[in-house]
Every structure is written in structure tokens, then in C-alpha cells.
Design an enzyme around this catalytic site. Sequence first.
Site, PDB file in Angstrom:
ATOM      1  CB  THR A 145       0.323  -8.159   2.211  1.00 40.68           C
ATOM      2  OG1 THR A 145      -0.612  -8.128   3.291  1.00 40.68           O
ATOM      3  CG2 THR A 145       1.180  -9.404   2.272  1.00 40.68           C
ATOM      4  CD  GLU A 146       5.974  -9.487   1.554  1.00 39.07           C
ATOM      5  OE1 GLU A 146       6.957  -8.975   1.031  1.00 39.07           O
ATOM      6  OE2 GLU A 146       5.979  -9.964   2.707  1.00 39.07           O
ATOM      7  CG  LEU A 147       5.813  -2.424  -0.664  1.00 38.92           C
ATOM      8  CD1 LEU A 147       6.946  -1.641  -1.327  1.00 38.92           C
ATOM      9  CD2 LEU A 147       5.060  -1.530   0.308  1.00 38.92           C
ATOM     10  CD1 TRP A 296       7.815  -6.619  -1.377  1.00 37.95           C
ATOM     11  CD2 TRP A 296       8.927  -4.885  -0.495  1.00 37.95           C
ATOM     12  NE1 TRP A 296       7.920  -6.842  -0.019  1.00 37.95           N
ATOM     13  CE2 TRP A 296       8.603  -5.794   0.553  1.00 37.95           C
ATOM     14  CE3 TRP A 296       9.626  -3.734  -0.182  1.00 37.95           C
ATOM     15  CZ2 TRP A 296       8.944  -5.565   1.880  1.00 37.95           C
ATOM     16  CZ3 TRP A 296       9.972  -3.510   1.153  1.00 37.95           C
ATOM     17  CH2 TRP A 296       9.633  -4.408   2.161  1.00 37.95           C
TER      18      TRP A 296
END
Length: 393
Positions: A145-147, A296
Site C-alpha cells: 500500500t502506497e509503497l 511514496w
Amino acid sequence: MPSVCLYFQLHQPQRLNNYSALDIGRGLSYFDKRMNRQILHQVADRSYLPTNKLLLKLIKEYGDKFKVAFSISGTLLDQLESMRPDVLRSFEKLAETGCVEFLAETHNHSLAFVYSREEFFRQVILHKEKVWQHFRQDPLVFRNTELVYNNQLAYFIRQMGFRGVCVEGIPSLLKGSSPNYLHRPPDLLNMSLLLRNAELADDIAFRFENKAEESTLSPLEFAAKLHQEKGDVVNLFMDYETFGEHKKADTGIFEFLEALPKAIMRDKSWSFKLPTESIQNLSAKEVYSAQDYISWADQARDLSAWRDNELQKEALQKVYELESVVLGTANQEMINTWSLLQASDHFYYMDTKDGPDGAVHDYFRPFPTAYDAYLAYMNVIADFQLKIKNASS
């Protein structure tokens, strides 16, 4: 031969109703079905369908010289199954070309790894099953999730059988190295890290339009900048909604994407590669160590987008405290509801940052303020706890 790895994230959460304290115990729906349906149709028509059509055209034109990868949350796949099967079929057609790879992630776009390894494992397995069901692929590359990432995540998912993971390339952690090489975690030789080239990816995702100069990025300008990069693979990771939703069709974003492969491959030494091809054909040249969590999101590239203030921390604590009692019910509907309440989006809406980060949070937040998002979420949690108690008695 240097290559480009295009990877796109797709996710749409189940947004909550503006649940008040007076709604607790009344049996009302937690999720705003009308808003979720409206947004899904809007994004599907503006972004998913036209971009999928364009990618299929490019694959037919360039064959296996042009390739892309997707990571689609299970929450979105579930919505497409029930409300937009035409969009789901368009992704299945892309999968049939052999030029598209689908990555694994948490089913509900959650922060489960940070709070519960058992729940993280459950969601990843569930998502892998979903990917196989629709695309007949068994992912070897994981994208959290979201890096969200740290060294421990790499060790954990290697034990789950993954061979690679997508990671944000943060200059302070690169220590002079380039994100354009495969890296590996410390003390783990058989795990490859695909590091996002943030500058080039954000040129498309955030800097495509220069409103001050009333200009847009041209494919030739971007390709010229790309060709100056040294390394083995330039990883361009971004939201799929960049095309048609965040950047509307009248900006020229679709024309940019259509012309991009030709512009890049004018230099015949450049090609497009899938994530699994990169980890199978390249060796990790450097160690990339992230002892603390990175992501990120926001300028800090850490977890502060979701747990920067006390509102977020309390909400996260409350939902993960329910794990044992929810799973103990063996009630699949309750488990599904609890899973949806873990989506990182709910906590993202509670962020109270100012400046550019705050502006982005405001753009996505379906509530007037962060505090309104918090109140609605906590009232839902209170009602959900009441349901669990009644089901157990």
C-alpha cells in the site's frame, strides 16, 4: 540495454457515510454507496476505459516491445465486479496480450503490515487469489500500500514466496547510488528491490502541466531526459488516475501517453520491461536499507500521511484492536466490513498538515475537515463494536 518499467496503481476505497453519534445502533450503512458508485463510474469513464483502450492499441502496434504493469487493490476489483464488469473485462483483455503484469498487494489497501502480520498475510493471500481469478497470473512481485516498506517487509514477503518488491527511491537511503539499478535488502540475497525513479515519475504525475508557462511536457522532452539516465531499469510508478482523472483529457495527457513509446524507443538501445523480467534478468548491484518505514506519500515519504496526529493514531489503534474478536466471530460479513475499515484512505482523510501536502489531502478528502473524517470513522467503529457484541451474545 537500459529499460523502462511502467507500473500503475489503481485503488478506489469504500468511502464512509457522514456517520453521527445519533446513528449508532440504528442499523445504517457505514459506506456511502451513492458517492462510491458515482466516483467509480466517473473514474472508469474518464480514466480506466480510455487508458486501457489506448494501452491495448499500443500493444497491438508495438507487440512485446511495449509492456506495462498494474497493481489493482482487491477493494477496487470487488467494485468493478459488481458495478463495472466492462472495465474489469478490459483489464482481462490486457492480461491476455502477455504484455501486462499484475502485482500483488494487500487486498484492502491497508497498513496491516505495520499493525498485524497475521492480517497482512491474510490480505495478501486473498489478493493473490483475486489476481489469479481474473488474470490467471501468480504474482512474484509485491507492491505494498502506497509503497510502504522497510527491511522487515522484504524478509517477510520473501518467506511468502515473492522475489521482488516495488519501493520508493529515497536519496538519503540511496547514499549516492542510482534508483535505476536493482537493489536488495541487507542480508537478503534472493530478493530484488525495484526503486521508483521519483523525479521522472513525478514529471508525468505532477509536473505534466506548467500552468505558469501555459505549456505541457512533450514526449520528446521527457524521452530526452530519460535517455540521460544511467542504469539498467528506470521504474516509472504512478497512479493510473493520472490519465484522464487527475490530468483531464483536454490537457493532452492521452496524446502524451500514446506518443511516449515511440519517443523512448527512438533510441533503439531502450526497451520496456515488466517487473518480473527485471528481477529475473538483472542482478542487484547495491544494498538498499530502510530500517524505518518509508512510502511514496507526502514530502516526508514516511508514514506521516496516515499517522501524524492523535486522531489518526487513535483510529488506527481502535480498528486493529478488533482483530481477534472480529475473526473470532467467523462471520464473513463482519470480517469483510472490518477489512474495508482498514483502508489507508480513512486515515489519510484525517491528516491535518498544511502546505502542499495538506492541499493533496484536501483534494481527496470526502469530508469538510479532517476532524469530520475522524468523527465519522469513530462513530462507525462504535457501531461496529456494538454489532460484534450483539452477535457474540
